[in-house]
Design an enzyme around this catalytic site. Sequence first.
Site, mmCIF file in Angstrom:
data_model
loop_
_atom_site.group_PDB
_atom_site.id
_atom_site.type_symbol
_atom_site.label_atom_id
_atom_site.label_comp_id
_atom_site.label_asym_id
_atom_site.label_seq_id
_atom_site.Cartn_x
_atom_site.Cartn_y
_atom_site.Cartn_z
ATOM 1 N N LYS A 201 0.828 -1.194 -0.026
ATOM 2 C CA LYS A 201 -0.093 0.081 0.055
ATOM 3 C C LYS A 201 0.841 1.158 -0.051
ATOM 4 O O LYS A 201 0.724 2.080 -0.922
ATOM 5 C CB LYS A 201 -0.902 -0.014 1.259
ATOM 6 C CG LYS A 201 -1.865 -1.130 1.342
ATOM 7 C CD LYS A 201 -2.753 -1.022 2.566
ATOM 8 C CE LYS A 201 -2.107 -1.123 3.764
ATOM 9 N NZ LYS A 201 -1.329 -2.373 4.250
ATOM 10 N N ARG B 3 -9.905 0.643 8.742
ATOM 11 C CA ARG B 3 -9.220 -0.674 8.936
ATOM 12 C C ARG B 3 -10.216 -1.593 9.869
ATOM 13 O O ARG B 3 -9.980 -2.480 10.173
ATOM 14 C CB ARG B 3 -8.050 -0.415 9.919
ATOM 15 C CG ARG B 3 -6.864 -1.265 9.304
ATOM 16 C CD ARG B 3 -5.790 -0.816 10.219
ATOM 17 N NE ARG B 3 -4.457 -1.462 10.093
ATOM 18 C CZ ARG B 3 -3.536 -0.881 9.459
ATOM 19 N NH1 ARG B 3 -3.887 0.208 8.996
ATOM 20 N NH2 ARG B 3 -2.384 -1.395 9.568
ATOM 21 N N ARG C 209 11.988 -5.628 4.600
ATOM 22 C CA ARG C 209 11.571 -3.976 4.474
ATOM 23 C C ARG C 209 12.495 -3.238 5.112
ATOM 24 O O ARG C 209 12.776 -3.499 6.400
ATOM 25 C CB ARG C 209 10.065 -4.017 4.912
ATOM 26 C CG ARG C 209 9.800 -2.445 5.014
ATOM 27 C CD ARG C 209 8.451 -2.146 5.240
ATOM 28 N NE ARG C 209 7.774 -2.681 6.501
ATOM 29 C CZ ARG C 209 6.276 -2.415 6.382
ATOM 30 N NH1 ARG C 209 5.458 -1.950 5.531
ATOM 31 N NH2 ARG C 209 5.775 -2.960 7.549
ATOM 32 N N ARG D 131 11.504 -1.482 10.589
ATOM 33 C CA ARG D 131 10.023 -1.183 11.680
ATOM 34 C C ARG D 131 10.153 -2.035 12.739
ATOM 35 O O ARG D 131 10.187 -3.344 12.432
ATOM 36 C CB ARG D 131 8.937 -1.051 10.772
ATOM 37 C CG ARG D 131 8.356 0.428 10.529
ATOM 38 C CD ARG D 131 7.476 0.532 9.725
ATOM 39 N NE ARG D 131 6.185 -0.487 9.925
ATOM 40 C CZ ARG D 131 4.823 -0.285 9.352
ATOM 41 N NH1 ARG D 131 5.027 0.119 8.085
ATOM 42 N NH2 ARG D 131 3.816 -1.045 9.557
ATOM 43 N N ARG E 170 -0.157 -9.134 13.127
ATOM 44 C CA ARG E 170 -0.968 -8.216 12.212
ATOM 45 C C ARG E 170 -1.758 -8.900 11.291
ATOM 46 O O ARG E 170 -2.777 -8.089 11.102
ATOM 47 C CB ARG E 170 0.178 -7.255 11.847
ATOM 48 C CG ARG E 170 0.622 -6.184 12.802
ATOM 49 C CD ARG E 170 2.130 -5.738 12.362
ATOM 50 N NE ARG E 170 1.980 -4.639 10.960
ATOM 51 C CZ ARG E 170 3.101 -4.808 10.513
ATOM 52 N NH1 ARG E 170 4.212 -5.060 10.617
ATOM 53 N NH2 ARG E 170 2.796 -3.813 9.164
HETATM 54 P P1 AP5 Z 1 4.760 -1.583 1.717
HETATM 55 O O1 AP5 Z 1 4.563 -0.910 0.655
HETATM 56 O O2 AP5 Z 1 5.582 -1.068 3.081
HETATM 57 O O3 AP5 Z 1 3.562 -2.303 2.399
HETATM 58 P P2 AP5 Z 1 2.218 -1.826 3.062
HETATM 59 O O4 AP5 Z 1 0.966 -2.515 2.514
HETATM 60 O O5 AP5 Z 1 2.267 -0.446 3.318
HETATM 61 O O6 AP5 Z 1 2.491 -2.481 4.730
HETATM 62 P P3 AP5 Z 1 2.420 -2.060 5.942
HETATM 63 O O7 AP5 Z 1 3.166 -2.914 6.912
HETATM 64 O O8 AP5 Z 1 2.921 -0.353 6.169
HETATM 65 O O9 AP5 Z 1 0.928 -1.899 6.285
HETATM 66 P P4 AP5 Z 1 0.053 -1.979 7.565
HETATM 67 O O10 AP5 Z 1 -1.192 -1.913 7.159
HETATM 68 O O11 AP5 Z 1 0.311 -3.125 8.587
HETATM 69 O O12 AP5 Z 1 0.733 -0.618 8.691
HETATM 70 P P5 AP5 Z 1 0.660 0.714 8.955
HETATM 71 O O13 AP5 Z 1 1.849 1.600 9.176
HETATM 72 O O14 AP5 Z 1 -0.875 0.889 8.152
HETATM 73 O O15 AP5 Z 1 5.654 -2.956 1.310
HETATM 74 C C1 AP5 Z 1 6.192 -4.177 2.141
HETATM 75 C C2 AP5 Z 1 7.461 -4.403 1.764
HETATM 76 O O16 AP5 Z 1 7.212 -5.073 0.650
HETATM 77 C C3 AP5 Z 1 8.424 -3.300 1.388
HETATM 78 O O17 AP5 Z 1 9.679 -3.851 2.140
HETATM 79 C C4 AP5 Z 1 8.235 -3.185 -0.024
HETATM 80 O O18 AP5 Z 1 9.496 -2.719 -0.571
HETATM 81 C C5 AP5 Z 1 7.942 -4.521 -0.525
HETATM 82 N N1 AP5 Z 1 7.208 -4.598 -1.782
HETATM 83 C C6 AP5 Z 1 6.284 -3.676 -1.896
HETATM 84 N N2 AP5 Z 1 5.701 -3.760 -3.575
HETATM 85 C C7 AP5 Z 1 6.285 -5.230 -3.637
HETATM 86 C C8 AP5 Z 1 6.267 -6.246 -4.732
HETATM 87 N N3 AP5 Z 1 5.395 -5.831 -5.987
HETATM 88 N N4 AP5 Z 1 7.139 -7.164 -4.791
HETATM 89 C C9 AP5 Z 1 7.697 -7.564 -3.746
HETATM 90 N N5 AP5 Z 1 8.039 -6.828 -2.497
HETATM 91 C C10 AP5 Z 1 7.271 -5.637 -2.640
HETATM 92 O O19 AP5 Z 1 -0.080 0.494 10.139
HETATM 93 C C11 AP5 Z 1 1.104 0.357 11.527
HETATM 94 C C12 AP5 Z 1 0.201 0.242 12.813
HETATM 95 O O20 AP5 Z 1 -0.583 1.433 12.922
HETATM 96 C C13 AP5 Z 1 -0.798 -0.834 12.892
HETATM 97 O O21 AP5 Z 1 -0.544 -2.176 13.188
HETATM 98 C C14 AP5 Z 1 -1.754 -0.082 13.706
HETATM 99 O O22 AP5 Z 1 -1.232 -0.743 15.284
HETATM 100 C C15 AP5 Z 1 -1.549 1.091 13.585
HETATM 101 N N6 AP5 Z 1 -2.558 1.651 12.698
HETATM 102 C C16 AP5 Z 1 -2.634 2.261 11.548
HETATM 103 N N7 AP5 Z 1 -3.838 2.616 10.815
HETATM 104 C C17 AP5 Z 1 -4.816 2.313 11.853
HETATM 105 C C18 AP5 Z 1 -6.031 2.478 11.907
HETATM 106 N N8 AP5 Z 1 -6.779 2.993 10.769
HETATM 107 N N9 AP5 Z 1 -6.756 1.796 12.816
HETATM 108 C C19 AP5 Z 1 -6.234 1.299 13.792
HETATM 109 N N10 AP5 Z 1 -4.891 1.222 13.902
HETATM 110 C C20 AP5 Z 1 -4.192 1.456 13.034
HETATM 111 ZN ZN ZN Z 2 2.283 1.113 4.735
#
Ligand code: AP5
Ligand code: ZN
Length: 215
Positions: free
Chosen positions: A13, A88, A123, A156, A167
Amino acid sequence: MRVILLGPPGAGKGTQAQFISEKFAIPQISTGDMLRSAVKAGSPLGLQVKEVMSSGGLVSDEIIIALVKERITEADCQNGFLFDGFPRTIPQAEALIAAGVSIDNVLEIAVADEEIVTRMSGRRSHEGSGRTYHLIYNPPKVDGVDDITGEKLVQREDDHEDTVRNRLKVYHEQTKPLVAFYSNLKGSDAPQYSRIEGVGSVEEITRKVFAALAG
Ligand code: AP5
Ligand code: ZN
């Protein structure tokens, strides 16, 4: 244009959000990045959410909804925005509707759990901007540093395997129901729903993302 990016942790994402944000000139609103900045700054919000984030759980709907509602009133959001990692939970999605925030596109990036565990271990992130890289699949131009600022990349805290599995569990229980929620919305205000497979090179996925948003 108002877009929601939906998908499990590690689906890509954040990676794709950068390209969408540039192409359509809309800000990326990543609740994860906003919360991580608060934790890093040691603000009252940061202190409140630190523990639940490092365990891989979800921050409360009340906190998230208030954070997002405030963010979308800012000047740069007037022509649209891209939600990355929000909503979410069903209550978060319902809060958007209750606030009269209509959405044009919901884009689901689908990736299987085992692929995700592999991705997360490689990552590396730039803390200041939230830009992400992968040691093998999406490496920075120079080892260990951000392409744009030249600053050091970090791993991270929630990317350790146990936390990633938690997660994923939380995703299946609390976020996956949004797939049916948005696919089943009816009416002239309902967003266009698209699902793309998130396995392939970053460039291939970007092409599919742009095609879905154009169609
Ligand atoms: P990346 O692009 O970083 O993936 P992502 O989908 O953004 O993953 P996140 O871990 O950031 O999502 P998340 O939803 O768990 O975390 P968030 O920060 O929102 O890609 C991942 C890896 O793959 C990278 O190394 C990238 O280079 C690689 N990659 C990308 N595309 C690729 C491809 N095509 N092929 C191969 N490799 C590839 O949330 C973190 C925490 O915050 C949550 O756990 C929660 O505690 C809190 N939080 C955030 N939002 C909320 C909410 N709305 N409600 C409640 N709690 C929340
Ligand atoms: Zn992300």
